[in-house]
Design a protein around this motif. Structure first.
Motif, PDB file in Angstrom:
ATOM      1  N   UNK A  88       0.579  18.436 -28.844  1.00  0.00           N
ATOM      2  CA  UNK A  88      -0.100  17.195 -29.227  1.00  0.00           C
ATOM      3  C   UNK A  88      -0.464  16.369 -27.997  1.00  0.00           C
ATOM      4  N   UNK A  89      -0.834  17.079 -26.925  1.00  0.00           N
ATOM      5  CA  UNK A  89      -1.106  16.413 -25.653  1.00  0.00           C
ATOM      6  C   UNK A  89      -2.582  16.038 -25.540  1.00  0.00           C
ATOM      7  N   UNK A  90      -2.852  14.764 -25.331  1.00  0.00           N
ATOM      8  CA  UNK A  90      -4.236  14.302 -25.171  1.00  0.00           C
ATOM      9  C   UNK A  90      -4.672  14.548 -23.720  1.00  0.00           C
ATOM     10  N   UNK A 101      -4.505   6.121 -26.650  1.00  0.00           N
ATOM     11  CA  UNK A 101      -4.247   7.000 -25.507  1.00  0.00           C
ATOM     12  C   UNK A 101      -4.126   6.170 -24.233  1.00  0.00           C
ATOM     13  N   UNK A 102      -3.766   6.858 -23.153  1.00  0.00           N
ATOM     14  CA  UNK A 102      -3.668   6.178 -21.862  1.00  0.00           C
ATOM     15  C   UNK A 102      -5.041   5.677 -21.406  1.00  0.00           C
ATOM     16  N   UNK A 140      -4.752  19.532 -37.870  1.00  0.00           N
ATOM     17  CA  UNK A 140      -5.721  19.995 -36.871  1.00  0.00           C
ATOM     18  C   UNK A 140      -6.030  18.872 -35.895  1.00  0.00           C
ATOM     19  N   UNK A 141      -6.943  19.143 -34.960  1.00  0.00           N
ATOM     20  CA  UNK A 141      -7.316  18.143 -33.943  1.00  0.00           C
ATOM     21  C   UNK A 141      -6.065  17.532 -33.303  1.00  0.00           C
ATOM     22  N   UNK A 142      -5.069  18.362 -33.067  1.00  0.00           N
ATOM     23  CA  UNK A 142      -3.756  17.831 -32.675  1.00  0.00           C
ATOM     24  C   UNK A 142      -3.749  17.237 -31.275  1.00  0.00           C
ATOM     25  N   UNK A 143      -4.682  17.668 -30.438  1.00  0.00           N
ATOM     26  CA  UNK A 143      -4.710  17.124 -29.077  1.00  0.00           C
ATOM     27  C   UNK A 143      -5.605  15.888 -28.995  1.00  0.00           C
TER      28      UNK A 143
END
Lengths: 382, 261
Positions: free
Chosen positions: A35-37, A162-163, A206-209
């Motif tokens: 789950x890393x963006x 997100x960052x 889905x779209x986990x990142x």
């Protein structure tokens, strides 16, 4: 109407394809699992000019057309839908809202850094009790001493925590008439606004990142000047932008169908059953043929809608048709791709499994399939 | 400084060998649909080298390409990466030419361009891997040639090249004009930016024929006797070892035994 890819489109396609193959594809499975963006990838896409693709060079964009964005999103979605949706949201929702309705000062402050790939922005409409029914939102904003005081909550907001997140454009009820008709306006809320709490990331199928959070506003204060465009025009603003967004989502669906076909065909040519390749079995041939039909028709519908956008012609119905057909066809394509891959397709070791999970939300986000049908019917005169 | 970069369009070398077909009667590669053309990898690095020099010293980059059936969006890649101008040498007369004809034509075009400090080529092209065109241009133009560069710099009017050798690199200097061939040690070429692509889209390449260059194309010196795909024999041996370090030692011993190290 002439639908053709120019040299520019083909060069964009090739560049994004090369970039995705070397910088994204090797890591997608890991980002998805964790789950890393991938902020650094969004920043690199900014340096390449993908984030600013369809925006005027005056704001750091590349003066590209909608068809360029379609081509780019298709290539990204062939590899990683999470990256594609991150770009889609800022190029098709938060970006155009600022471009079309923001003041010069607002554009310089929020749009320019985003197009450079330094930040991302979100658009928050959906609420715990309201999705498709946009008029049903209850998040409110009241003017108090030159500031908007916002109260309420939003759900499933992409790019919101997100960052890289810089701002969230929030749709809020800013008043109403005596008959009970709500006045809805869009207000830009900086990420660090007092009273805004960004909830934990959702656990998604889905779209986990990609970066998706609930947002909570408790007497959240932003300056009065953060109002986007005219007060009370919030619904009209996002209705104008959403048509383009649908074309972009449709492009992502085309990418998924294309990659489903490519991978299934490669597997079918190699894998043998009952003494011959899978591709010699008619049952498999028919599935592949259906996928080829889907990708062709989905792409044509998407390119047509994009071309209408580029020619400044009405495209509401065509965008809805493209989004509806492509997203539904993508669901069928990933399903058949898993079927052709057999047990392998059910394993997370294969990207096919990730594509299968990523496809579902395409029939939900930016207008469900049911909403698309309502739009089409309305455009037919019903 | 004025830099000329020679680039070649080749069939994508990433395609599996089986997808390349040869016609034994004509000794030619049969054009196969589905093999997309690309810019030769080393040539992209040559463009990258030129761009780095331009960033450091200013100047102009002219990309020069000879070939047939050039695909517009492929051959424009140097422009989208940041080259200023693209000149294409296109003529049926070049079709059956050998490397000498190619070098001859490129040299004539370079003479026609006139002003140049540096000519950069990829070390070889991934289609036939002859690796002689760069040196040929230098020979024909009477210029110094420095091959297999991993870095090119221009300081105080001198071209300084780090040249790859088997156990490291050597530094060679020459006064311009000079021909340098570039190797993959130079590093990854940049991706074209969208702005670069848009700018490239607006530029039209200049096209020169053999006649424009006043060229005699019947100067082939090479005779191709047979073009064929070698039989691919692969042997794979796993080197065992109780620990990764031991496996490493065993590998080193094997390699020494085979006189590879």
């Amino acid at each position: 109407m002439d639908i053709a890819l120019s040299d520019n489109h083909l060069m964009i396609q090739r560049t994004v394809r090369d970039f995705a193959a070397s910088e994204i594809a090797p890591y997608s499975a890991q980002w998805d699992e964790e789950g890393h963006f991938p902020a650094h990838i969004i920043a690199k896409l900014g340096e390449l000019g993908i984030t600013g693709l369809i925006f005027p060079s005056k704001y750091g964009g590349s003066d590209g057309d909608m068809l360029s964005l379609v081509v780019a999103l298709e290539e990204l979605a062939k590899v990683d839908s999470s990256v594609a949706i991150t770009i889609e949201v800022l190029t098709s929702l938060s970006g155009p809202l600022l471009l079309h309705f923001g003041t010069e000062e607002q554009k310089q402050k929020w749009l320019v850094p985003m197009l450079q790939g330094k930040t991302i922005g979100a658009f928050a409409l959906t609420e715990p009790d309201t999705g498709s029914d946009a008029r049903g939102i209850t998040t409110s904003a009241v003017l108090v001493d030159g500031h908007w005081a916002i109260n309420g909550s939003k759900s499933y907001i992409t790019n919101s925590g997100s960052s890289m997140t810089d701002f969230i454009i929030v749709a809020a009820v800013t008043g109403g008439d005596e008959a009970g008709k709500k006045e809805i306006s869009n207000i830009v809320v900086p990420k660090d606004a007092p009273g805004l709490t960004v909830g934990s990331s959702y656990r998604k199928i889905g779209w986990r990142a990609s970066d998706t959070h609930p947002l909570f506003f408790e007497d959240c204060r932003v300056p009065e000047g953060n109002l986007l465009g005219e007060r009370g025009r919030g619904l009209a603003q996002f209705m104008k932008v959403l048509d383009g967004g649908r074309v972009a989502i449709s492009a992502m669906a085309v990418g998924l169908i294309e990659v489903s076909l490519q991978m299934s065909l490669a597997h079918a040519l190699k894998r043998r059953a009952f003494g011959k390749p899978l591709s010699d079995h008619q049952a498999i041939q028919f599935k592949l043929a259906d996928m080829a039909v889907s990708v062709d028709l989905a792409r044509l519908a998407t390119y047509r809608a994009a071309t209408l956008v580029d020619q400044g012609l009405p495209h509401k119905k065509e965008a809805a048709i493209a989004k509806l057909f492509s997203s539904e066809a993508a669901l069928q394509a990933v399903d058949q791709a898993v079927q052709i891959h057999g047990g392998l397709g059910f394993m997370e070791d294969s990207p096919i499994a990730r594509f299968y999970r990523d496809a579902k939300v395409l029939t939900i986000g930016e207008g469900t399939s049911e909403i698309q049908r309502m739009i089409i019917a309305r455009e037919l005169g019903c | 400084m004025n830099i000329i970069v020679c680039v070649k369009q080749v069939p994508d070398p990433q395609m599996p060998m089986a997808s390349f077909k040869i016609d034994p009667a004509t000794n030619k590669l049969v054009p196969t649909p589905g093999i997309p053309p690309v810019i030769n990898g080393y040539d992209e690095q040559a463009v990258e080298a030129a761009l780095r020099l331009k960033e450091a010293n200013g100047g102009k980059i002219t990309a020069l390409s000879l070939g047939k059936e050039l695909v517009s969006d492929v051959i424009k890649k140097p422009l989208s990466m940041g080259a200023d101008e693209l000149i294409l040498l296109q003529d049926d007369a070049f079709e059956d030419g050998d490397d000498y004809v190619t070098a001859h034509a490129l040299a004539a075009a370079i003479k026609k361009i006139g002003e140049y400090d540096l000519i950069i080529c990829g070390r070889q092209a991934s289609d036939f891997d002859s690796g002689v065109v760069g040196a040929g241009i230098g020979e024909i133009l009477g210029l110094p040639v420095i091959t297999i560069a991993r870095d090119i710099k221009m300081t105080n009017g001198v071209i300084r090249v780090e040249r790859v050798v088997p156990d490291g690199y050597e530094v060679v200097e020459a006064s311009p004009p000079v021909v340098v061939t570039v190797s993959n040690e130079l590093g990854q070429p940049r991706y074209p930016t969208l702005r670069g692509i848009m700018a490239a889209g607006r530029k039209q390449p200049t096209v020169w024929s053999a006649q424009d260059l006043g060229l005699d194309t019947t100067v082939s010196r090479m005779k191709l006797l047979k073009l064929y795909q070698p039989d691919k024999i692969s042997q794979c041996e796993f080197i065992e070892g109780g620990s990764p370090a031991e496996a490493g030692v065993n590998l080193a011993l094997k390699l020494r035994e085979a006189k590879i190290i």
